[in-house]
Design a protein around this motif. Sequence first.
Motif, PDB file in Angstrom:
ATOM      1  N   GLY A   1       0.822  -1.211   0.000  1.00  0.00           N
ATOM      2  CA  GLY A   1       0.000   0.000   0.000  1.00  0.00           C
ATOM      3  C   GLY A   1       0.852   1.256   0.000  1.00  0.00           C
ATOM      4  O   GLY A   1       0.541   2.234  -0.698  1.00  0.00           O
ATOM      5  N   LEU A   2       1.934   1.239   0.748  1.00  0.00           N
ATOM      6  CA  LEU A   2       2.851   2.375   0.795  1.00  0.00           C
ATOM      7  C   LEU A   2       3.483   2.601  -0.575  1.00  0.00           C
ATOM      8  O   LEU A   2       3.550   3.729  -1.056  1.00  0.00           O
ATOM      9  CB  LEU A   2       3.926   2.139   1.852  1.00  0.00           C
ATOM     10  CG  LEU A   2       5.008   3.213   1.975  1.00  0.00           C
ATOM     11  CD1 LEU A   2       4.387   4.536   2.408  1.00  0.00           C
ATOM     12  CD2 LEU A   2       6.076   2.768   2.959  1.00  0.00           C
ATOM     13  N   ALA A   3       3.937   1.523  -1.222  1.00  0.00           N
ATOM     14  CA  ALA A   3       4.550   1.639  -2.544  1.00  0.00           C
ATOM     15  C   ALA A   3       3.545   2.187  -3.564  1.00  0.00           C
ATOM     16  O   ALA A   3       3.901   3.024  -4.404  1.00  0.00           O
ATOM     17  CB  ALA A   3       5.085   0.286  -2.987  1.00  0.00           C
ATOM     18  N   GLU A   4       2.301   1.736  -3.483  1.00  0.00           N
ATOM     19  CA  GLU A   4       1.265   2.229  -4.397  1.00  0.00           C
ATOM     20  C   GLU A   4       0.984   3.712  -4.159  1.00  0.00           C
ATOM     21  O   GLU A   4       0.800   4.479  -5.106  1.00  0.00           O
ATOM     22  CB  GLU A   4      -0.011   1.413  -4.249  1.00  0.00           C
ATOM     23  CG  GLU A   4       0.109   0.000  -4.775  1.00  0.00           C
ATOM     24  CD  GLU A   4      -1.084  -0.878  -4.441  1.00  0.00           C
ATOM     25  OE1 GLU A   4      -2.040  -0.378  -3.800  1.00  0.00           O
ATOM     26  OE2 GLU A   4      -1.063  -2.055  -4.819  1.00  0.00           O
ATOM     27  N   ALA A   5       0.967   4.131  -2.911  1.00  0.00           N
ATOM     28  CA  ALA A   5       0.727   5.543  -2.591  1.00  0.00           C
ATOM     29  C   ALA A   5       1.871   6.414  -3.081  1.00  0.00           C
ATOM     30  O   ALA A   5       1.651   7.508  -3.626  1.00  0.00           O
ATOM     31  CB  ALA A   5       0.538   5.714  -1.085  1.00  0.00           C
ATOM     32  N   VAL A   6       3.106   5.947  -2.921  1.00  0.00           N
ATOM     33  CA  VAL A   6       4.263   6.706  -3.395  1.00  0.00           C
ATOM     34  C   VAL A   6       4.228   6.805  -4.919  1.00  0.00           C
ATOM     35  O   VAL A   6       4.492   7.868  -5.485  1.00  0.00           O
ATOM     36  CB  VAL A   6       5.581   6.058  -2.908  1.00  0.00           C
ATOM     37  CG1 VAL A   6       6.782   6.636  -3.626  1.00  0.00           C
ATOM     38  CG2 VAL A   6       5.717   6.221  -1.402  1.00  0.00           C
ATOM     39  N   ALA A   7       3.892   5.708  -5.596  1.00  0.00           N
ATOM     40  CA  ALA A   7       3.811   5.726  -7.056  1.00  0.00           C
ATOM     41  C   ALA A   7       2.726   6.694  -7.525  1.00  0.00           C
ATOM     42  O   ALA A   7       2.926   7.449  -8.489  1.00  0.00           O
ATOM     43  CB  ALA A   7       3.538   4.326  -7.577  1.00  0.00           C
ATOM     44  N   ALA A   8       1.579   6.701  -6.861  1.00  0.00           N
ATOM     45  CA  ALA A   8       0.494   7.613  -7.230  1.00  0.00           C
ATOM     46  C   ALA A   8       0.903   9.065  -6.999  1.00  0.00           C
ATOM     47  O   ALA A   8       0.620   9.935  -7.829  1.00  0.00           O
ATOM     48  CB  ALA A   8      -0.766   7.283  -6.436  1.00  0.00           C
ATOM     49  N   ALA A   9       1.580   9.335  -5.895  1.00  0.00           N
ATOM     50  CA  ALA A   9       2.028  10.702  -5.611  1.00  0.00           C
ATOM     51  C   ALA A   9       3.086  11.140  -6.614  1.00  0.00           C
ATOM     52  O   ALA A   9       3.079  12.294  -7.070  1.00  0.00           O
ATOM     53  CB  ALA A   9       2.572  10.794  -4.186  1.00  0.00           C
ATOM     54  N   SER A  10       3.981  10.243  -6.987  1.00  0.00           N
ATOM     55  CA  SER A  10       5.008  10.573  -7.975  1.00  0.00           C
ATOM     56  C   SER A  10       4.385  10.862  -9.331  1.00  0.00           C
ATOM     57  O   SER A  10       4.805  11.783 -10.033  1.00  0.00           O
ATOM     58  CB  SER A  10       6.012   9.430  -8.097  1.00  0.00           C
ATOM     59  OG  SER A  10       6.698   9.251  -6.878  1.00  0.00           O
ATOM     60  N   ALA A  11       3.391  10.077  -9.723  1.00  0.00           N
ATOM     61  CA  ALA A  11       2.710  10.294 -10.998  1.00  0.00           C
ATOM     62  C   ALA A  11       1.975  11.630 -10.987  1.00  0.00           C
ATOM     63  O   ALA A  11       1.950  12.342 -11.993  1.00  0.00           O
ATOM     64  CB  ALA A  11       1.736   9.157 -11.276  1.00  0.00           C
ATOM     65  N   GLU A  12       1.394  11.990  -9.861  1.00  0.00           N
ATOM     66  CA  GLU A  12       0.675  13.263  -9.728  1.00  0.00           C
ATOM     67  C   GLU A  12       1.638  14.444  -9.848  1.00  0.00           C
ATOM     68  O   GLU A  12       1.340  15.443 -10.494  1.00  0.00           O
ATOM     69  CB  GLU A  12      -0.058  13.311  -8.393  1.00  0.00           C
ATOM     70  CG  GLU A  12      -0.905  14.532  -8.176  1.00  0.00           C
ATOM     71  CD  GLU A  12      -2.167  14.532  -9.001  1.00  0.00           C
ATOM     72  OE1 GLU A  12      -2.668  15.624  -9.287  1.00  0.00           O
ATOM     73  OE2 GLU A  12      -2.652  13.445  -9.353  1.00  0.00           O
ATOM     74  N   GLU A  13       2.806  14.311  -9.235  1.00  0.00           N
ATOM     75  CA  GLU A  13       3.793  15.384  -9.284  1.00  0.00           C
ATOM     76  C   GLU A  13       4.385  15.563 -10.680  1.00  0.00           C
ATOM     77  O   GLU A  13       4.721  16.664 -11.075  1.00  0.00           O
ATOM     78  CB  GLU A  13       4.914  15.120  -8.289  1.00  0.00           C
ATOM     79  CG  GLU A  13       4.503  15.297  -6.848  1.00  0.00           C
ATOM     80  CD  GLU A  13       5.626  14.940  -5.892  1.00  0.00           C
ATOM     81  OE1 GLU A  13       6.715  14.524  -6.339  1.00  0.00           O
ATOM     82  OE2 GLU A  13       5.412  15.083  -4.687  1.00  0.00           O
TER      83      GLU A  13
END
Length: 76
Positions: free
Chosen positions: A55-67
Amino acid sequence: MHVIDRLLVPESDDGTCPGYNTPCGRPVVSAGLCLRCRLVSQVDRDRIEQEWQQGLAEAVAAASAEESSPVWQAPF
Protein backbone atom coordinates in the motif's frame (compact mmCIF):
# COMPACT_ATOMS: atom_id res chain seq x y z
CA MET A 1 13.08 -4.89 11.73
CA HIS A 2 9.46 -5.84 12.08
CA VAL A 3 6.74 -3.34 12.84
CA ILE A 4 5.34 -5.64 15.51
CA ASP A 5 8.18 -6.80 17.78
CA ARG A 6 6.10 -8.08 20.65
CA LEU A 7 2.82 -9.94 20.67
CA LEU A 8 0.08 -8.85 23.01
CA VAL A 9 -0.93 -12.20 24.47
CA PRO A 10 -2.75 -12.57 27.77
CA GLU A 11 -0.80 -14.65 30.28
CA SER A 12 -2.41 -17.85 31.51
CA ASP A 13 -2.15 -18.97 35.12
CA ASP A 14 -1.77 -22.68 34.34
CA GLY A 15 1.04 -22.44 31.73
CA THR A 16 -1.13 -23.28 28.76
CA CYS A 17 -1.29 -21.36 25.51
CA PRO A 18 -4.25 -18.93 25.39
CA GLY A 19 -4.21 -19.28 21.60
CA TYR A 20 -3.91 -16.87 18.71
CA ASN A 21 -7.39 -16.08 17.31
CA THR A 22 -8.77 -19.33 18.82
CA PRO A 23 -8.43 -21.06 22.21
CA CYS A 24 -5.54 -23.53 22.23
CA GLY A 25 -4.55 -25.12 25.57
CA ARG A 26 -1.18 -26.55 24.46
CA PRO A 27 1.87 -25.97 26.68
CA VAL A 28 3.47 -22.51 26.33
CA VAL A 29 6.89 -22.55 24.67
CA SER A 30 7.78 -19.02 23.53
CA ALA A 31 6.40 -15.48 24.04
CA GLY A 32 3.32 -16.77 25.87
CA LEU A 33 2.27 -19.08 23.00
CA CYS A 34 2.80 -22.66 21.91
CA LEU A 35 4.89 -23.21 18.77
CA ARG A 36 1.83 -23.64 16.52
CA CYS A 37 0.17 -20.40 17.66
CA ARG A 38 3.52 -18.55 17.54
CA LEU A 39 4.02 -19.65 13.91
CA VAL A 40 0.47 -18.62 12.97
CA SER A 41 0.97 -15.21 14.61
CA GLN A 42 4.26 -14.66 12.77
CA VAL A 43 2.71 -15.60 9.41
CA ASP A 44 -0.17 -13.21 10.11
CA ARG A 45 2.25 -10.45 11.12
CA ASP A 46 4.34 -10.96 7.96
CA ARG A 47 1.18 -10.84 5.78
CA ILE A 48 0.06 -7.59 7.39
CA GLU A 49 3.50 -6.01 6.97
CA GLN A 50 3.62 -7.06 3.30
CA GLU A 51 0.16 -5.55 2.67
CA TRP A 52 1.26 -2.33 4.38
CA GLN A 53 4.47 -2.13 2.32
CA GLN A 54 2.49 -2.74 -0.89
CA GLY A 55 0.00 0.00 0.00
CA LEU A 56 2.85 2.37 0.80
CA ALA A 57 4.55 1.64 -2.54
CA GLU A 58 1.26 2.23 -4.40
CA ALA A 59 0.73 5.54 -2.59
CA VAL A 60 4.26 6.71 -3.40
CA ALA A 61 3.81 5.73 -7.06
CA ALA A 62 0.49 7.61 -7.23
CA ALA A 63 2.03 10.70 -5.61
CA SER A 64 5.01 10.57 -7.97
CA ALA A 65 2.71 10.29 -11.00
CA GLU A 66 0.67 13.26 -9.73
CA GLU A 67 3.79 15.38 -9.28
CA SER A 68 5.15 14.56 -12.73
CA SER A 69 1.95 15.47 -14.58
CA PRO A 70 2.20 18.83 -16.35
CA VAL A 71 0.60 21.81 -14.69
CA TRP A 72 -1.49 23.82 -17.14
CA GLN A 73 -1.57 27.54 -16.85
CA ALA A 74 -4.78 29.49 -17.11
CA PRO A 75 -5.27 31.01 -20.63
CA PHE A 76 -5.63 34.53 -19.29
